[in-house]
Design a protein around this motif. Structure first.
Motif, PDB file in Angstrom:
ATOM      1  N   ILE A 150     -11.419  17.503 -61.585  1.00 19.78           N
ATOM      2  CA  ILE A 150     -11.123  18.851 -61.472  1.00 19.78           C
ATOM      3  C   ILE A 150     -11.274  19.274 -60.120  1.00 19.78           C
ATOM      4  O   ILE A 150     -12.226  19.204 -59.602  1.00 19.78           O
ATOM      5  N   GLY A 151     -10.432  20.171 -59.975  1.00 21.42           N
ATOM      6  CA  GLY A 151     -10.323  20.871 -58.488  1.00 21.42           C
ATOM      7  C   GLY A 151     -10.587  22.401 -58.779  1.00 21.42           C
ATOM      8  O   GLY A 151     -10.120  22.930 -59.696  1.00 21.42           O
ATOM      9  N   GLY A 158     -18.405  32.298 -59.854  1.00 25.02           N
ATOM     10  CA  GLY A 158     -17.592  31.650 -61.035  1.00 25.02           C
ATOM     11  C   GLY A 158     -17.247  30.140 -60.822  1.00 25.02           C
ATOM     12  O   GLY A 158     -17.534  29.344 -61.750  1.00 25.02           O
ATOM     13  N   GLY A 159     -16.784  29.820 -59.454  1.00 19.46           N
ATOM     14  CA  GLY A 159     -16.485  28.557 -59.131  1.00 19.46           C
ATOM     15  C   GLY A 159     -17.775  27.592 -59.298  1.00 19.46           C
ATOM     16  O   GLY A 159     -17.339  26.329 -59.772  1.00 19.46           O
ATOM     17  N   ALA A 235      -7.272  18.824 -63.741  1.00 19.48           N
ATOM     18  CA  ALA A 235      -7.053  20.342 -64.037  1.00 19.48           C
ATOM     19  C   ALA A 235      -7.521  20.833 -62.809  1.00 19.48           C
ATOM     20  O   ALA A 235      -8.427  20.447 -62.065  1.00 19.48           O
ATOM     21  N   VAL A 236      -7.327  22.147 -62.802  1.00 17.52           N
ATOM     22  CA  VAL A 236      -7.348  23.022 -61.793  1.00 17.52           C
ATOM     23  C   VAL A 236      -7.878  24.453 -62.277  1.00 17.52           C
ATOM     24  O   VAL A 236      -7.626  25.153 -63.254  1.00 17.52           O
ATOM     25  N   LEU A 237      -9.104  24.806 -61.745  1.00 16.12           N
ATOM     26  CA  LEU A 237      -9.591  26.183 -61.972  1.00 16.12           C
ATOM     27  C   LEU A 237      -9.396  26.951 -60.778  1.00 16.12           C
ATOM     28  O   LEU A 237      -9.862  26.631 -59.403  1.00 16.12           O
ATOM     29  N   ASP A 436       0.340  24.300 -67.173  1.00 15.85           N
ATOM     30  CA  ASP A 436      -0.492  23.613 -68.042  1.00 15.85           C
ATOM     31  C   ASP A 436      -1.555  23.025 -66.992  1.00 15.85           C
ATOM     32  O   ASP A 436      -1.244  22.372 -66.033  1.00 15.85           O
ATOM     33  N   GLY A 437      -2.833  23.000 -67.428  1.00 14.06           N
ATOM     34  CA  GLY A 437      -3.935  22.546 -66.834  1.00 14.06           C
ATOM     35  C   GLY A 437      -4.513  23.403 -65.500  1.00 14.06           C
ATOM     36  O   GLY A 437      -5.430  22.972 -64.902  1.00 14.06           O
ATOM     37  N   VAL A 438      -3.991  24.256 -65.527  1.00 11.31           N
ATOM     38  CA  VAL A 438      -4.418  25.180 -64.433  1.00 11.31           C
ATOM     39  C   VAL A 438      -5.255  26.658 -65.159  1.00 11.31           C
ATOM     40  O   VAL A 438      -4.504  27.447 -65.916  1.00 11.31           O
ATOM     41  N   PHE A 439      -6.431  26.793 -65.202  1.00  9.49           N
ATOM     42  CA  PHE A 439      -7.464  27.524 -65.374  1.00  9.49           C
ATOM     43  C   PHE A 439      -7.602  28.836 -64.521  1.00  9.49           C
ATOM     44  O   PHE A 439      -7.428  28.676 -63.359  1.00  9.49           O
TER      45      PHE A 439
END
Length: 482
Positions: A150-151, A158-159, A235-237, A436-439
């Protein structure tokens, strides 16, 4: 019910000793001393142990406040810490900087009954500072490792909260941040007298010790695109925060010595951290010997006026278009600023910044009155005709709030959907963007807000990412079985 509780009947509210205003004007140290064990236990024992704890209801991270107050009153501090940190990744930070007067303490039942609130924030700070000293604070240690990566873009509250939660579940986590230190506005925006930097640095180190990788001085859009991060991680946040300063379109707004608040605060905090800061050393962003006017009424404005006092400003005035009752900043911070010599000019707004040789010399302002309420329920400020006046100023700081940067452009990701306000558009049930997969979590998703809300968002995003990745891992197995 434990007989150590319900002391509010005969024990008055007390906070730790606050250093005198003349003393604290001379340095950037935190202004409150720490509770001693007996005082902490007594003040925690004032809790009424409500059946419906409104303090917890109004806490963004839903802290189990009555439980850890009871444990503190009974001297069971290690258990109190375990309960406190179960819902909050940064309890000692929230104990210092949360506006408790607007959240937990402001909604305390005994406060509403006239007995004076339980000093929840100071007890929270005492519990966790004690936990650090006693060695009870340990890095996350997952029971098993997972292969998914996860990046996280942004090393703010938050991060980092999301990173710690994901690491507990065994994920491989990398945090990317454009600054050289982790912490976001906790390290560079909030002054030491509210949050000493070693408090943030030890938390960052704890997360690194848990196995989270930090990539500092890394700019998405310069060192990699969002597409690159999506290709590299499962996934990326996005937890970038909001850093674009709001401005006023007034005559003279471009004069020298008219500065955005964040430029001023970052410079001061870097100087306090021991960095070489030319803009401070040459006097550009040093308030010493100056007449300073800060425009704005939020917590950032309070940080600016109190920093200017400590830098040795000749005078410090805060210009705000509404009255004290309608000020968005913490009333506790306003009181601290007044004690330290800040003058508040209520119900006044700038009309222009005047000066010669491209340098501001005064702020031309107009008196305001509060008219009818707008759609939010707040009364709308209206100028009073013929009420203009001037304030001497050779340094003006604009603390008008923050907006999101243009992430689709900044990250070379035109496909990323944003709202009309520039925040990342998400499905609020999952916190996933249109990609998709980016939060997204924190201010870049909800707009400029509090540290504690960023922590809550980071924890929620971590839970959603966990569900997303587990569902993704199960899909091939289901397809193979079919």
């Amino acid at each position: 019910m434990p007989n150590r509780m319900l002391k509010f009947v005969n024990l008055e509210q007390r906070t730790p000793t606050k250093r005198s205003a003349p003393e604290r004007r001379e340095d950037f140290d935190e202004i409150y001393d720490r509770f001693d064990p007996d005082s902490a236990a007594d003040q925690a024992g004032r809790c009424s142990q409500c059946g419906v704890p409104f303090c917890q209801v109004h806490c963004p991270v839903q802290n189990n406040i009555p439980d850890w107050l009871m444990l503190t009153a009974e001297g069971r501090l290690e258990e109190a810490y375990e309960v406190s940190q179960a819902t909050n990744n940064f309890p000692e930070i929230c104990g210092r900087i949360c506006p408790q007067d607007r959240l937990c303490e402001g909604n305390c039942v005994i406060e509403q009954a006239g007995h004076g609130t339980v000093t929840i924030g100071q007890v929270e700070k005492y519990i966790t500072d004690t936990a650090w000293e006693e060695g009870w604070v340990k890095p996350a240690s997952p029971s098993q490792e997972r292969g998914e990566s996860i990046g996280i873009v942004g090393a703010g509250p938050g991060g980092m909260a999301a990173a710690e939660q994901l690491r507990r579940k065994g994920y491989q986590v990398t945090i990317y941040d454009r600054y050289d230190r982790a912490g976001g506005l906790m390290i560079y925006g909030i002054p030491n007298f509210k949050l000493e930097k070693e408090v943030v640095e030890r938390r960052s180190q704890l997360i690194a010790d848990a196995g989270v990788t930090f990539r500092m001085n890394f700019e998405v859009g310069r060192d990699a695109s969002l597409a690159d991060l999506r290709a590299q991680h499962d996934a990326v946040l996005l937890a970038t925060g909001v850093y674009k300063a709001r401005d006023v379109q007034l005559p003279g707004a471009g004069l020298q010595n008219v500065f955005p608040a964040l430029d001023y605060l970052i410079t001061s905090n870097r100087k306090g951290l021991g960095d070489e800061v030319p803009a401070f050393d040459d006097g550009t962003l040093d308030a010493q010997g100056r007449d300073v006017v800060v425009v704005g009424g939020g917590d950032t404005a309070m940080d600016c006026v109190r920093t200017a006092v400590r830098q040795g400003a000749t005078s410090v005035k805060c210009l705000y278009r509404r009255d004290r009752k309608n000020m968005p900043g913490s009333q506790r911070e306003v009181a601290n600023a007044e004690e330290e010599g800040v003058e508040f000019v209520w119900l006044a707004a700038p009309e222009a910044f005047d000066g010669r040789d491209n340098t501001v010399e005064e702020v031309r302002a107009v008196r305001m009155h509060l008219g009818v309420a707008d759609a939010t329920g707040r009364q709308t400020p209206q100028p009073v005709e013929g009420s203009s006046f001037t304030l001497k100023a050779d340094m003006v700081i604009k603390a008008l709030g923050f907006d999101p940067e243009d992430l689709p452009v900044l990250f070379d990701a035109p496909e990323l959907a944003v709202t009309n306000w520039g925040t990342v558009r998400v499905d609020h049930r999952t916190m996933m963007s249109n990609l998709d997969g980016v939060f997204a979590a924190g201010d870049i998703m909800r707009g400029a807000s509090l540290v504690v809300w960023a922590i809550r968002d980071g924890r929620d995003a971590a839970a959603s990412i966990d569900s997303y990745l587990k569902a993704k891992a199960e899909t091939p197995a289901v397809m193979a079985a079919e």
